[in-house]
Each structure stands twice: as C-alpha cells, then as structure tokens.
Design an enzyme around this catalytic site. Structure first.
Site, mmCIF file in Angstrom:
data_model
loop_
_atom_site.group_PDB
_atom_site.id
_atom_site.type_symbol
_atom_site.label_atom_id
_atom_site.label_comp_id
_atom_site.label_asym_id
_atom_site.label_seq_id
_atom_site.Cartn_x
_atom_site.Cartn_y
_atom_site.Cartn_z
ATOM 1 N N GLU A 17 0.908 -0.829 -0.380
ATOM 2 C CA GLU A 17 0.037 -0.233 -0.138
ATOM 3 C C GLU A 17 1.280 1.018 0.067
ATOM 4 O OE1 GLU A 17 -2.638 0.515 3.333
ATOM 5 O OE2 GLU A 17 -3.418 2.424 1.740
ATOM 6 N N ASP A 29 -0.271 -5.373 2.784
ATOM 7 C CA ASP A 29 -0.975 -4.277 3.680
ATOM 8 C C ASP A 29 -0.118 -4.140 4.673
ATOM 9 O OD1 ASP A 29 -2.503 -2.031 4.925
ATOM 10 O OD2 ASP A 29 -3.722 -2.533 4.143
ATOM 11 N N ILE A 33 -0.531 -2.829 7.879
ATOM 12 C CA ILE A 33 -1.589 -2.353 8.947
ATOM 13 C C ILE A 33 -3.169 -1.621 7.958
ATOM 14 C CG2 ILE A 33 -1.994 -1.091 10.900
ATOM 15 C CD1 ILE A 33 0.497 0.696 11.126
ATOM 16 N N ASP A 34 -3.415 -2.718 8.229
ATOM 17 C CA ASP A 34 -5.205 -2.381 8.054
ATOM 18 C C ASP A 34 -5.897 -2.214 9.320
ATOM 19 O OD1 ASP A 34 -7.105 -2.645 5.425
ATOM 20 O OD2 ASP A 34 -7.941 -4.172 7.488
ATOM 21 N N THR A 36 -5.675 1.291 9.793
ATOM 22 C CA THR A 36 -4.734 2.157 10.237
ATOM 23 C C THR A 36 -5.898 3.735 11.285
ATOM 24 O OG1 THR A 36 -3.276 2.091 8.780
ATOM 25 C CG2 THR A 36 -2.938 4.508 9.710
ATOM 26 N N ASP A 44 -5.646 -5.096 0.897
ATOM 27 C CA ASP A 44 -7.038 -5.196 1.889
ATOM 28 C C ASP A 44 -7.364 -6.743 1.767
ATOM 29 O OD1 ASP A 44 -7.158 -2.296 2.720
ATOM 30 O OD2 ASP A 44 -8.219 -1.863 0.362
HETATM 31 C C1 IPD Z 1 -8.608 0.575 5.228
HETATM 32 C C2 IPD Z 1 -9.122 -0.334 6.301
HETATM 33 C C3 IPD Z 1 -10.748 -0.150 5.734
HETATM 34 C C4 IPD Z 1 -11.560 0.011 4.321
HETATM 35 C C5 IPD Z 1 -10.357 0.998 3.534
HETATM 36 C C6 IPD Z 1 -8.772 0.435 3.601
HETATM 37 P P1 IPD Z 1 -6.402 0.847 5.829
HETATM 38 O O1 IPD Z 1 -7.821 0.471 4.583
HETATM 39 O O2 IPD Z 1 -9.804 -1.354 4.996
HETATM 40 O O3 IPD Z 1 -11.326 -0.950 7.091
HETATM 41 O O4 IPD Z 1 -12.797 0.429 4.301
HETATM 42 O O5 IPD Z 1 -10.911 0.937 2.458
HETATM 43 O O6 IPD Z 1 -8.351 1.848 3.085
HETATM 44 O O7 IPD Z 1 -6.057 2.365 4.819
HETATM 45 O O8 IPD Z 1 -6.631 0.949 6.852
HETATM 46 O O9 IPD Z 1 -4.700 0.455 5.065
HETATM 47 CA CA CA Z 2 -5.872 -1.769 3.980
HETATM 48 CA CA CA Z 3 -2.658 -0.334 5.301
HETATM 49 CA CA CA Z 4 -4.102 3.671 3.582
#
Ligand code: IPD
Ligand code: CA
Ligand code: CA
Ligand code: CA
Length: 284
Positions: A72, A93, A95-96, A98, A223
C-alpha cells in the site's frame, strides 16, 4: 514454472515468522508515540505503516530476489508493480485499519498474501494486539493460531451478521444515492450490520465463522489478497459484487460462509441499483 520451483511450505514458515517479528514493531507503534500523516481526511498513514512495509518487503526481497511486490505505501520499491503477473507476487498491507490503529482500537492487523499465476496461494492476517494469527495455504485449509477453521453455515440473509466496508465512504461521488441505497437495503435485510474498519480482519472473521458475510466496495488488492484465500480455504465463497469474474486487483466483493448467502446479497445489490437507476431516469 516459478510455482513449482517455490517450496510453498517453507515459504509459508518463513513469512509466518517474519510476520510475528513485524508484529512486535506493530505493537510498539500501537502502544507508543507515532507520527500521523493525513493522506486524505479518511485515510491516515503513520511512520509505522512505512516502517513495517519496509521491513517486510526488504526481508522478503532478500530471501526471494526474483519475486514481485505490491504494497500500500509503495515503500521499498513496491509501487512499480501495478499489473498482476504470473510471477510470484507478495501483496502487502503493513497496517490494515490505520484509523483504528491511530485511535487505539484493537481491530487492526497486518495482511500478507502471495499469488502465483495470479492465484492466492498463501494468506496471513495477524492481529498482534490480540495475538491472533490467521493463515491459509492453498489446498490445505485455513487456521487460527494453528487450529483449523471452518466457516459457519448460515444460508439466509435475515439470519446473517453482515460486515460492510466502503472505501472512503465520504469520497465525493455522483453515486451517493447508489451507496445509500445499497446500505439501506442490506441493513434492512440482515440480522445485523457492522462496520469494523479493517477489511482484512473482517475477511478473517468470515473464515472463523464470527461473521456470515461481507460486502466491500472499491477496496485495494492489499486489503483482500490474504483474506480471500482464508475464506475459500475455510469453505466459504468470494465473488465480485456485480461482474461475473472476481478480480483481485479491483476488489468489489461479496464474501460469505455459504454460496446461498453470497448470491442472495449479490441479487439484492443488483436489484437495488436497478431501482435507483430507474428513479434517476424519472427525475430527469
Ligand atoms: C482501509 C481499511 C478499511 C476500508 C478502507 C481501507 P487502511 O485500509 O481496510 O476497513 O474500509 O477502504 O482503505 O487504509 O486502513 O489500510
Ligand atoms: Ca488496508
Ligand atoms: Ca494500510
Ligand atoms: Ca491506507
């Protein structure tokens, strides 16, 4: 081919150990000071996102110099990879969730998928805060901390707990009516609806049988790369929300514990869109 040269089992053990190590860094940032930057008002990034992605990609690249990387944050030279090829490709990813991470909400994780010939073959989703590591190898099942997972058997939407992720729901869009309509339709049809804010963890919860179905719009490959494999290996189903073919690079997906449930939501979404399109025509 590359896939037969790759020892999947040993590769899995290597990346699992690496993920646990990355988890220590993850925990440090979760509990301590971090630098938070606003990418968009609905998308934050911290110095730990970059630190973890760097660590993962640099270590994997050293071990597998000919592999490709999609991450990402585009650190460690991962952003040059836009098209998915047949080569072994790590989709990461760091950190999913964030926003949860920054808020100290322990619904956040590291997600790592490996594709070979465009198919996910390894998936790892790790929440270092709860010490829960979900893993899957293609054809070998899905596991939580080493114990086999089986998705639940819910077949009806009215008895189902649904999770929804719509990427940047605040993003100015001419399709606001469509999104609102889909939300309304799913909320009224399901037993319950949740918005967790970590797409990867929600997918792992399907594999675990803790959620029955997810509906996700406009997500990114990192994701879902790991989570899709987890769901399939736990006996569940993932499809594209509208198209015939599921596309890992453009995830608009419905994933669930049973085929019946997934198809019921898919039909509901398509019918709802049609209704709203008709309303639009009437207005003009
Ligand atoms: C997000 C998370 C979130 C989703 C967003 C993503 P991130 O990823 O997965 O649940 O709704 O579309 O972008 O930015 O925290 O890695
Ligand atoms: Ca993510
Ligand atoms: Ca992320
Ligand atoms: Ca992000």
């Amino acid at each position: 081919t590359m896939s037969s040269e790759l020892d999947i089992q040993r590769t899995f053990e290597f990346v699992k150990d690496l993920t646990l190590k990355a988890g220590e860094v993850f925990k440090c940032g979760f509990e301590g000071e971090k630098v938070v930057t606003v990418k968009d008002e609905w998308d934050l990034v911290t110095d730990y996102d970059k630190k973890i992605e760097d660590f993962l990609i640099n270590t994997l690249r050293e071990k597998f110099p000919e592999h490709l990387f999609i991450g990402e944050e585009g650190t460690a030279g991962s952003s040059d990879q836009i098209e998915l090829t047949d080569e072994p490709t790590w989709i990461i990813d760091p950190i999913d969730g964030t926003i949860n991470y920054v808020n100290g909400l322990p619904i956040t994780c590291i997600s790592i998928g490996l594709t070979v010939c465009k198919e996910p073959v390894i998936g790892i989703i790790y929440n270092p805060i709860t010490s829960e590591l979900y893993s899957a190898i293609k054809g070998q099942g899905a596991f939580l901390n080493g114990k086999p997972l089986k998705s639940s058997k819910t077949t009806e939407l009215k008895k189902a707990l649904i999770e929804i992720e719509m990427f940047s729901i605040r993003f100015p869009s001419k399709d606001r009516d469509l999104r609102a309509g889909r939300l309304d339709a799913v909320t009224h049809a399901a037993r319950g609806v949740r918005f967790m804010g970590s797409a990867a963890l929600a997918l792992a919860f399907i594999a675990r049988g803790a959620l029955d179905c997810i509906y996700m719009e406009m997500l990114k490959p990192w994701d879902i790369a790991a989570g899709v494999l987890l769901i399939r290996e736990a006996g569940g189903t993932v499809v594209d929300a509208k198209e015939k073919e599921f596309n890992i690079m453009r995830p608009n997906i419905i994933g669930g514990v049973t085929c019946e449930l997934v198809m019921e939501i898919k039909k509901l979404i398509i019918d709802t869109d049609l209704k709203i399109m008709r309303k639009r025509l009437k207005r003009t």
